[in-house]
Design a protein around this motif. Structure first.
Motif, PDB file in Angstrom:
ATOM      1  N   GLU A 134       0.807  -1.209   0.000  1.00  3.48           N
ATOM      2  CA  GLU A 134       0.000   0.000   0.000  1.00  3.48           C
ATOM      3  C   GLU A 134       0.846   1.267   0.000  1.00  3.48           C
ATOM      4  OE1 GLU A 134       0.404  -1.428   4.293  1.00  3.48           O
ATOM      5  OE2 GLU A 134       0.165  -2.272   2.284  1.00  3.48           O
ATOM      6  N   ARG A 135       2.150   1.143   0.284  1.00  5.98           N
ATOM      7  CA  ARG A 135       3.050   2.298   0.293  1.00  5.98           C
ATOM      8  C   ARG A 135       4.364   1.839  -0.326  1.00  5.98           C
ATOM      9  NH1 ARG A 135       3.111   4.192   6.418  1.00  5.98           N
ATOM     10  NH2 ARG A 135       4.196   5.994   5.571  1.00  5.98           N
ATOM     11  N   THR A 136       4.493   2.002  -1.635  1.00  2.08           N
ATOM     12  CA  THR A 136       5.604   1.380  -2.349  1.00  2.08           C
ATOM     13  C   THR A 136       6.964   1.963  -2.004  1.00  2.08           C
ATOM     14  OG1 THR A 136       5.213   2.873  -4.212  1.00  2.08           O
ATOM     15  CG2 THR A 136       4.157   0.712  -4.287  1.00  2.08           C
ATOM     16  N   ASN A 137       6.987   3.134  -1.366  1.00  2.00           N
ATOM     17  CA  ASN A 137       8.269   3.716  -0.977  1.00  2.00           C
ATOM     18  C   ASN A 137       8.608   3.428   0.478  1.00  2.00           C
ATOM     19  OD1 ASN A 137       6.257   5.406   0.080  1.00  2.00           O
ATOM     20  ND2 ASN A 137       7.674   7.142   0.167  1.00  2.00           N
ATOM     21  N   VAL A 138       7.991   2.402   1.050  1.00  2.00           N
ATOM     22  CA  VAL A 138       8.250   2.019   2.436  1.00  2.00           C
ATOM     23  C   VAL A 138       8.712   0.569   2.482  1.00  2.00           C
ATOM     24  CG1 VAL A 138       7.223   1.614   4.710  1.00  2.00           C
ATOM     25  CG2 VAL A 138       6.626   3.681   3.428  1.00  2.00           C
ATOM     26  N   LEU A 139       9.825   0.333   3.163  1.00  2.00           N
ATOM     27  CA  LEU A 139      10.338  -1.019   3.373  1.00  2.00           C
ATOM     28  C   LEU A 139      10.070  -1.454   4.802  1.00  2.00           C
ATOM     29  CD1 LEU A 139      13.830  -0.896   1.593  1.00  2.00           C
ATOM     30  CD2 LEU A 139      11.616  -1.577   0.646  1.00  2.00           C
ATOM     31  N   VAL A 186      10.644   1.738   7.372  1.00  2.00           N
ATOM     32  CA  VAL A 186      11.350   2.975   7.010  1.00  2.00           C
ATOM     33  C   VAL A 186      11.034   3.381   5.575  1.00  2.00           C
ATOM     34  CG1 VAL A 186      13.251   2.627   8.624  1.00  2.00           C
ATOM     35  CG2 VAL A 186      13.386   1.649   6.332  1.00  2.00           C
ATOM     36  N   TYR A 187      11.154   4.679   5.314  1.00  2.00           N
ATOM     37  CA  TYR A 187      10.979   5.188   3.962  1.00  2.00           C
ATOM     38  C   TYR A 187      12.199   4.835   3.113  1.00  2.00           C
ATOM     39  CZ  TYR A 187       7.228   8.013   5.994  1.00  2.00           C
ATOM     40  OH  TYR A 187       6.082   8.410   6.631  1.00  2.00           O
ATOM     41  N   SER A 188      11.957   4.630   1.823  1.00  2.00           N
ATOM     42  CA  SER A 188      13.061   4.357   0.911  1.00  2.00           C
ATOM     43  C   SER A 188      13.018   5.344  -0.254  1.00  2.00           C
ATOM     44  CB  SER A 188      12.998   2.924   0.367  1.00  2.00           C
ATOM     45  OG  SER A 188      11.920   2.774  -0.546  1.00  2.00           O
ATOM     46  N   ARG A 233      16.789   2.545  -1.648  1.00  2.00           N
ATOM     47  CA  ARG A 233      17.847   2.927  -0.710  1.00  2.00           C
ATOM     48  C   ARG A 233      17.166   3.511   0.529  1.00  2.00           C
ATOM     49  NH1 ARG A 233      22.823   2.930  -3.415  1.00  2.00           N
ATOM     50  NH2 ARG A 233      22.607   2.837  -5.700  1.00  2.00           N
ATOM     51  N   ALA A 234      17.351   2.820   1.657  1.00  2.00           N
ATOM     52  CA  ALA A 234      16.696   3.232   2.900  1.00  2.00           C
ATOM     53  C   ALA A 234      17.740   3.484   3.972  1.00  2.00           C
ATOM     54  CB  ALA A 234      15.708   2.162   3.369  1.00  2.00           C
ATOM     55  N   THR A 235      17.484   4.516   4.759  1.00  2.00           N
ATOM     56  CA  THR A 235      18.359   4.841   5.881  1.00  2.00           C
ATOM     57  C   THR A 235      17.507   4.967   7.141  1.00  2.00           C
ATOM     58  OG1 THR A 235      19.925   6.033   4.468  1.00  2.00           O
ATOM     59  CG2 THR A 235      20.005   6.487   6.829  1.00  2.00           C
ATOM     60  N   ALA A 236      17.946   4.302   8.196  1.00  2.00           N
ATOM     61  CA  ALA A 236      17.239   4.374   9.485  1.00  2.00           C
ATOM     62  C   ALA A 236      18.254   4.678  10.575  1.00  2.00           C
ATOM     63  CB  ALA A 236      16.514   3.064   9.776  1.00  2.00           C
ATOM     64  N   TYR A 237      17.755   5.273  11.655  1.00  2.00           N
ATOM     65  CA  TYR A 237      18.623   5.603  12.788  1.00  2.00           C
ATOM     66  C   TYR A 237      18.085   4.918  14.032  1.00  2.00           C
ATOM     67  CZ  TYR A 237      20.593   9.080   9.679  1.00  2.00           C
ATOM     68  OH  TYR A 237      21.202   9.693   8.607  1.00  2.00           O
ATOM     69  N   LEU A 280      21.674   2.913   9.897  1.00  2.00           N
ATOM     70  CA  LEU A 280      21.511   1.668   9.152  1.00  2.00           C
ATOM     71  C   LEU A 280      21.191   2.000   7.700  1.00  2.00           C
ATOM     72  CD1 LEU A 280      19.050  -0.045  11.673  1.00  2.00           C
ATOM     73  CD2 LEU A 280      21.526   0.171  11.853  1.00  2.00           C
ATOM     74  N   ASN A 281      21.989   1.488   6.786  1.00  2.00           N
ATOM     75  CA  ASN A 281      21.772   1.714   5.363  1.00  2.00           C
ATOM     76  C   ASN A 281      21.438   0.391   4.682  1.00  2.00           C
ATOM     77  OD1 ASN A 281      22.460   4.561   5.335  1.00  2.00           O
ATOM     78  ND2 ASN A 281      24.573   3.901   5.673  1.00  2.00           N
ATOM     79  N   ILE A 282      20.363   0.409   3.888  1.00  2.00           N
ATOM     80  CA  ILE A 282      19.922  -0.789   3.168  1.00  2.00           C
ATOM     81  C   ILE A 282      19.765  -0.438   1.692  1.00  2.00           C
ATOM     82  CG2 ILE A 282      18.055  -2.458   2.865  1.00  2.00           C
ATOM     83  CD1 ILE A 282      17.475  -2.238   5.838  1.00  2.00           C
ATOM     84  N   PHE A 283      20.375  -1.238   0.835  1.00  2.00           N
ATOM     85  CA  PHE A 283      20.250  -1.066  -0.601  1.00  2.00           C
ATOM     86  C   PHE A 283      19.727  -2.369  -1.185  1.00  2.00           C
ATOM     87  CE2 PHE A 283      22.714  -0.900  -4.833  1.00  2.00           C
ATOM     88  CZ  PHE A 283      21.583  -0.455  -5.508  1.00  2.00           C
ATOM     89  N   ALA A 284      18.520  -2.315  -1.768  1.00  2.00           N
ATOM     90  CA  ALA A 284      17.884  -3.505  -2.326  1.00  2.00           C
ATOM     91  C   ALA A 284      17.310  -3.180  -3.692  1.00  2.00           C
ATOM     92  CB  ALA A 284      16.785  -4.008  -1.390  1.00  2.00           C
ATOM     93  N   THR A 285      17.146  -4.207  -4.511  1.00  2.00           N
ATOM     94  CA  THR A 285      16.602  -4.023  -5.858  1.00  2.00           C
ATOM     95  C   THR A 285      15.463  -4.998  -6.110  1.00  2.00           C
ATOM     96  OG1 THR A 285      18.194  -5.583  -6.832  1.00  2.00           O
ATOM     97  CG2 THR A 285      18.820  -3.259  -6.765  1.00  2.00           C
TER      98      THR A 285
END
Length: 248
Positions: free
Chosen positions: A71-76, A154-156, A170-174, A232-237
């Motif tokens: 429902e929110r494609t820019n959220v991981l 988190v937002y991506s 590409r998502a960044t969380a703290y 925290l950095n996450i890079f997924a495809t």
């Protein structure tokens, strides 16, 4: 003859069972005495070593699953297992005084637990840690290990890689304490990456992760040293062409 031998064997078994039961009862009594000696109800709300700056919390994260919210494609959303370790000298004891017991399990409601959470969560109403893991392991040195499950939302930043025809996230969380600043607690990562050995499947292809310590400083607070956080950095495809219409 057989009846006499059977009676002897039965008698020996009864003695062994009785001795084992006595040992278990004695060990249980020692454990109870140990619990009474180290748990102080009034201490569970006070951070350890508060007089000298507070504890250092070491964090190690294991990724269990990663997916994109439909429902929110820019959220991981990531499912995690998180190992938290710190030292609380109030929980230490001499094993020789307590039957050589070197570790015990305690309810987390009886001891101090750091208020670790995800900053800038895409779903701030959802708690980071699961409520299932209510027990922590405590060692005679005062070291504490708590390993709860967690959910990170988190937002991506989404983009299309036209070369590989894939969608990149590409998502960044703290991650850190919500209330305690750098003078009251320290946060450190046990590894420079998020561990993937517990991850079995994901609709996304995880390219890489990284974990680094940063300090968040707010300029509007003069003299404030900021909050220690793990970035925290996450890079997924993903190779789902149907999502291109969402981000173009």
């Amino acid at each position: 003859m057989n009846s006499i031998l059977s009676a002897i064997i039965f008698g020996v078994c009864c003695v062994l069972v009785a001795v084992h039961a006595q040992r278990q009862s004695a060990r249980s009594a020692i454990s109870s005495a140990l619990l009474r000696s180290i748990i102080q109800e009034e201490d569970c709300e006070v951070r350890p070593n508060s007089d000298i700056g507070g504890p250092t919390v070491w964090i190690n994260m294991h990724l269990i699953g990663l997916e994109k919210l439909k429902e929110r494609t820019n959220v991981l959303q990531a499912g995690l297992s998180v190992d938290l370790r710190w030292n609380d000298p109030r929980l230490s004891w001499d094993p020789e005084e307590y039957g050589n017991i070197t570790n015990i399990f305690l309810p987390i409601k009886k001891i101090w637990i750091p208020d670790i959470t995800i900053w800038q969560s895409a779903d701030p109403t959802k708690p980071f840690f699961s409520k299932e893991q209510k027990i922590a392991q405590v060692f005679s040195t005062g070291d504490v290990l708590w390993a709860p499950k967690a959910t990170m939302t988190v937002y991506s930043d989404m983009s299309v890689n036209n070369v590989s025809d894939s969608i990149e996230h590409r998502a960044t969380a703290y991650l850190g304490s919500w209330m305690l600043n750098v003078g009251q607690i320290d946060i450190q990562s046990s590894q420079p990456i998020i561990d993937l050995t517990m991850m079995h499947w994901s609709p996304l292809h995880l390219e890489n992760t990284s974990v680094s310590r940063v300090v968040q400083v707010f300029n509007e607070i003069p003299g404030f040293n900021g909050y220690p956080l793990l970035q925290l950095n996450i890079f997924a495809t993903e190779r789902d062409n149907s999502s291109k219409s969402v981000i173009m």
